[in-house]
Enzyme design. Structure first.
Site, short mmCIF file in Angstrom:
data_model
loop_
_atom_site.label_atom_id
_atom_site.label_comp_id
_atom_site.label_asym_id
_atom_site.label_seq_id
_atom_site.Cartn_x
_atom_site.Cartn_y
_atom_site.Cartn_z
N ASP A 73 -27.43 -11.20 -25.27
CA ASP A 73 -27.20 -10.91 -23.87
C ASP A 73 -27.36 -9.40 -23.68
OD1 ASP A 73 -26.27 -11.41 -21.14
OD2 ASP A 73 -24.47 -10.34 -21.78
N CYS A 116 -7.78 -34.40 -57.68
CA CYS A 116 -6.51 -34.50 -56.95
C CYS A 116 -6.75 -34.32 -55.45
CB CYS A 116 -5.53 -33.43 -57.43
SG CYS A 116 -5.11 -33.55 -59.18
N ASP A 161 -20.78 -15.63 -21.04
CA ASP A 161 -21.80 -16.31 -21.83
C ASP A 161 -21.26 -17.55 -22.54
OD1 ASP A 161 -23.61 -14.18 -21.25
OD2 ASP A 161 -22.57 -12.99 -22.75
N CYS A 190 -6.76 -30.24 -59.77
CA CYS A 190 -8.22 -30.21 -59.86
C CYS A 190 -8.82 -30.88 -58.62
CB CYS A 190 -8.71 -30.92 -61.12
SG CYS A 190 -8.38 -32.70 -61.11
N ASP A 240 -20.58 -11.80 -24.64
CA ASP A 240 -19.22 -11.30 -24.48
C ASP A 240 -18.17 -12.40 -24.59
OD1 ASP A 240 -19.36 -12.68 -22.10
OD2 ASP A 240 -19.46 -10.92 -20.84
#
Length: 849
Positions: free
Chosen positions: A446, A16, A650, A13, A646
């Site tokens: 861009d 834990c 960039d 759970c 790209d």
């Protein structure tokens, strides 16, 4: 610093996972640690000079769980003696057998305990008040096998409780254990009452047994866990499907012979043969032949792609037609498919910031529930209620509480959402990017390669004087050849297409707005009007007017000069992607602002923006690559921004933005500067990424709301808060069923993301996308074929051609050894030849009518 992933065992759970995370975070040298309950994994960044993997594994073991380095093949250190025993490595078949065995004992137990109230016949030896001790002892005997079959809850739960880290198993163990202990106490009271023939106490204690409740609790919890495990497995179906894409075998050329080998044994540099209908085993370059490849498995793009000599091919893509020989360039873990699987695997193991609240609550949830159960028990006793009543309420509180739902709310949605994104060609590199994308207010695009196709072509050549066309193009191509700019490539390709010689340039220099170089000892320049002005070169009014006209059409005017004299103007234009306008419109329809950044002049930029549906006021032109990040930073002052580029030129702007999306990643799916990688080279991927982010976060909020609401409402009801006013008391068995179904409901809700649909964006400019088979222009072609001998041969050729997208009509003639085809302009000769060759025939020529 080193980042590693560990496999964790023994977690049941959210409490834990919180304990494991806390244990490793305290280690000296730990920089970052997060535990994923769904994946049972720990991702940790640590200083390897102060901390080792063995130290981390030991710390997890000390916390009561098992850990091993992911992919090491080792069993976790705590797998034998710790809580990991029997929790993980539990096959569906074993869980199913345990359930059947549990129900086999539970059904007669329920018959004995509740059959009398339902009017069912009971054995004479167990009926009546006088046989109450025998009935109680028989129920106890039927309960023991159920508890033994599901003993892991007690072993793990009490061990965790004694170690000071109670978890969900502890709640189950204490709740059902208390019912059993109380039942044993009742047995002794019944035997004492029977010895003195005390019918009053025999009747009272005969109805105070909770053995069926204890057995029902652990059985229903196991049933819920079984359903939950099945749902969890389905959350990873997308990643599993990716792993199955790679073929097991490959055909390679060894010592001049074609041999079949395991795909894993293909080495870089091997010659691989792929035939029609086969899956490409590794990444490589086509060295011979041609074909049509379906890349939808990797990019999400359904249209087939033509591959010829020199084309790159990606592993896991399907050769629909043709036959190719390729040179393997990336094999094993270096292939695009392996990178995608690794990226998705790492991303689904990451934790979204929205999960932090659930983590904080989970850390204190179980101790708080145990405290509430104790207060409930004590409170009802002090209020004058019976021991049985107080015990019922306390047990209900323990078993209805569900920390699992809290722990699974976020990771299940993240895993399903990211897996669905991978199948659509949208790769999120981490959960944080998935969460942040939905909050962006502005998409910054861009221009080159994002809004446009990124492969400009020369559309206009204007010489300064008649007869200078060839000289103009040769000088421009020679000067631009060393440059890597897309516009330079367009000029060079145009010169090569016309068969013009391209001289070697010397003293090449890249400058703002263009390039300069020495050609045959003469200084030449190619670039913008601003570059010409900076070099003192007069452009002339006539060329300036032509340049303005070209820019107004979306082209980029480049002037070429030699020896200080202008030779003319060349205008390359980059076509707007067919889906760009629809994608921009879709983003704006979602309330987002769309801004275009470009280094082009303002007139060209506005022309492109107009065709893409971007407002002129949202166009930022004349931006140098190093200035893009600054513009993104300024836009961020108005709200969160996503940058689409790209991923290479960039990179600074992508890193500066709140979410960076790399478009058209090709073979480089792990670009460091991007948070999201779009495998398709279209803006449609950005729309899908945004929609998927919104859908996933909406799903997470639904899961978290349910998890918090369920516990907030269920615990007070279980504690008996409605008893005084409405006489409503929750049976522990119903509480156990509700607890089991809460986890299942959270996982099932997350699975709805598997049906997320991609935004269907139309190609709105077919005249600008002549390579698209969906274009309206039709052409008739005659394919001359060798090797057809009968009607079966003609039928095979016709079937193969009709299967090619874009083909409308096919007529095959055996007498003339030809096939007449009416198809879209996008069906190139190479694609048609590949289809016929793939069917087993030879193409000797293709004519266009």
């Amino acid at each position: 610093m080193r980042t590693e992933q560990f496999d964790i065992t023994g977690m049941s759970c959210a409490a834990c996972s919180a304990r494991v995370e806390k244990a490793v975070s305290k280690l000296d040298g730990c920089e970052f640690a997060e535990v994923n309950l769904l994946r049972n994994s720990l991702r940790m960044t640590y200083d390897e000079t102060r901390l080792s993997a063995a130290d981390i594994e030991r710390a997890v073991a000390d916390a009561g769980y098992g850990a091993s380095l992911h992919g090491s093949g080792k069993r976790p250190a705590e797998a034998v003696s710790g809580p990991a025993a029997a929790v993980e490595a539990d096959s569906p078949e074993a869980a199913r057998r345990r359930l059947w065995a549990s129900f086999a004992f539970l059904m007669p137990l329920c018959w004995l305990s509740m059959g009398g109230m339902m009017g069912l016949p009971l054995p004479d030896m167990l009926s009546g008040i006088g046989h109450a001790p025998e009935m109680a002892f028989t129920q106890f005997l039927l309960t023991l096998p159920v508890l033994l079959i599901n003993r892991r809850y007690f072993v793990n739960g009490f061990r965790a409780l004694l170690s000071g880290a109670p978890n969900m198993d502890s709640l189950i163990a204490v709740g059902s254990g208390a019912a059993v202990v109380f039942g044993v106490y009742v047995i002794y009271r019944l035997m004492g009452a029977a010895a003195v023939h005390d019918e009053h106490h025999l009747a009272h204690f005969g109805h105070s047994l909770y053995f069926e409740g204890a057995a029902m609790i652990v059985t229903l919890i196991s049933l819920g866990k079984y359903f939950e495990a099945g749902a969890k497995r389905r959350t990873a179906e997308a990643v599993t499907a990716l792993m199955k894409l790679a073929p097991a075998r490959a055909t390679v050329v060894r010592d001049g012979r074609e041999v079949s080998v395991n795909a894993a044994d293909v080495a870089s540099g091997d010659t691989v043969i792929v035939k029609t209908g086969e899956t490409v085993p590794v990444d490589g370059v086509v060295t011979q032949g041609a074909g049509v490849v379906n890349e939808s498995a990797v990019t999400g793009e359904s249209l087939p792609v033509e591959k010829t000599e020199g084309s790159t091919v990606t592993g896991a893509t399907l050769l629909e037609a043709g036959c190719i020989r390729m040179r393997a360039t990336r094999v094993g873990d270096d292939t695009v498919l392996s990178q995608i699987i690794r990226l998705v695997d790492e991303a689904t193991a990451s934790k979204a910031p929205v999960a932090r609240l659930a983590d904080r609550v989970s850390g204190i949830f179980v101790p708080a529930v145990i405290g509430i159960a104790f207060l409930t028990f004590a409170g009802w006793l002090l209020a004058g209620e019976s021991l049985e009543f107080a015990l019922t309420c306390a047990i209900s509180v323990l078993v209805i509480s569900c920390p699992c739902a809290l722990g699974l709310a976020t990771p299940t949605a993240v895993m399903v959402g990211m897996g669905r994104g991978a199948s659509l060609g949208v790769l999120f590199k981490h959960a944080e990017g998935l969460e942040r994308l939905r909050s962006v207010k502005t998409f910054v695009l861009d221009k080159t390669g994002t809004v446009t196709e990124g492969r400009p072509e020369v559309v206009r050549i204007v010489p300064a004087a008649p007869g200078l066309d060839a000289v103009l193009l040769m000088v421009a191509a020679a000067a631009e050849k060393p440059s890597e700019h897309p516009l330079a490539g367009a000029v060079v390709r145009e010169a090569e297409r016309r068969g013009l010689p391209i001289q070697e340039a010397e003293s090449f220099q890249q400058m703002p707005g263009g390039v300069t170089a020495d050609i045959s000892g003469t200084r030449c320049a190619v670039g913008s009007a601003a570059l010409m002005a900076s070099l003192g070169i007069e452009v002339g009014e006539a060329l300036a007017v032509q340049a303005e006209a070209a820019a107004a059409e979306g082209a980029t005017p480049l002037f070429a000069a030699s020896g200080g004299q202008v030779l003319g103007m060349i205008a390359p234009a980059d076509r707007v992607r067919p889906t760009s306008a629809a994608a921009v419109r879709a983003l704006r329809a979602r309330g987002l602002r769309v801004v275009m950044l470009t280094g082009d002049n303002a007139r060209t930029a506005k022309a492109v923006a107009g065709r893409a549906g971007i407002d002129e006021k949202d166009v930022i032109a004349g931006v140098r690559p190093g200035e893009k990040a600054a513009h993104v930073r300024r836009l961020q002052q108005e709200g969160p921004c996503a940058m689409v580029g790209d991923g290479v030129n960039d990179a600074p702007a992508l890193a500066q933005s709140d979410v960076g999306l790399a478009i058209g990643a090709g073979t480089d799916v792990a670009r460091a500067s991007a948070d999201v990688v779009l495998m398709r080279s279209t803006l449609a991927g950005a729309v899908d990424a945004y929609d998927l982010s919104c859908a996933t976060m909406r799903n997470i909020r639904q899961n978290l709301f349910w998890a918090f609401f369920y516990n907030a409402a269920g615990i007070p009801v279980a504690a008996g808060m409605l008893w005084p006013a409405f006489g409503l008391l929750l049976n522990p068995m119903i509480a156990a069923a509700a607890m089991s179904m809460s986890s299942v409901s959270v996982v099932t809700n997350a699975l709805r993301l598997r049906f997320f649909k991609s935004a269907s964006l139309p190609d709105e400019m077919p005249d600008e996308a002549e390579d698209s088979t969906s274009g309206s222009k039709m052409m008739e072609k005659v394919i001359h074929i060798e090797g057809m001998h009968c009607g079966h041969c003609t039928a095979a050729v016709e079937k193969a051609l009709r299967a090619l997208p874009g083909v409308q009509e096919v007529e095959v003639s055996l007498e003339k050894n030809e096939a007449r085809v009416k198809a879209a302009a996008g069906c190139s000769d190479v694609m048609l030849a590949a289809v016929v060759t793939g069917a087993g025939f030879k193409v000797t020529g293709i004519e266009t009518l």
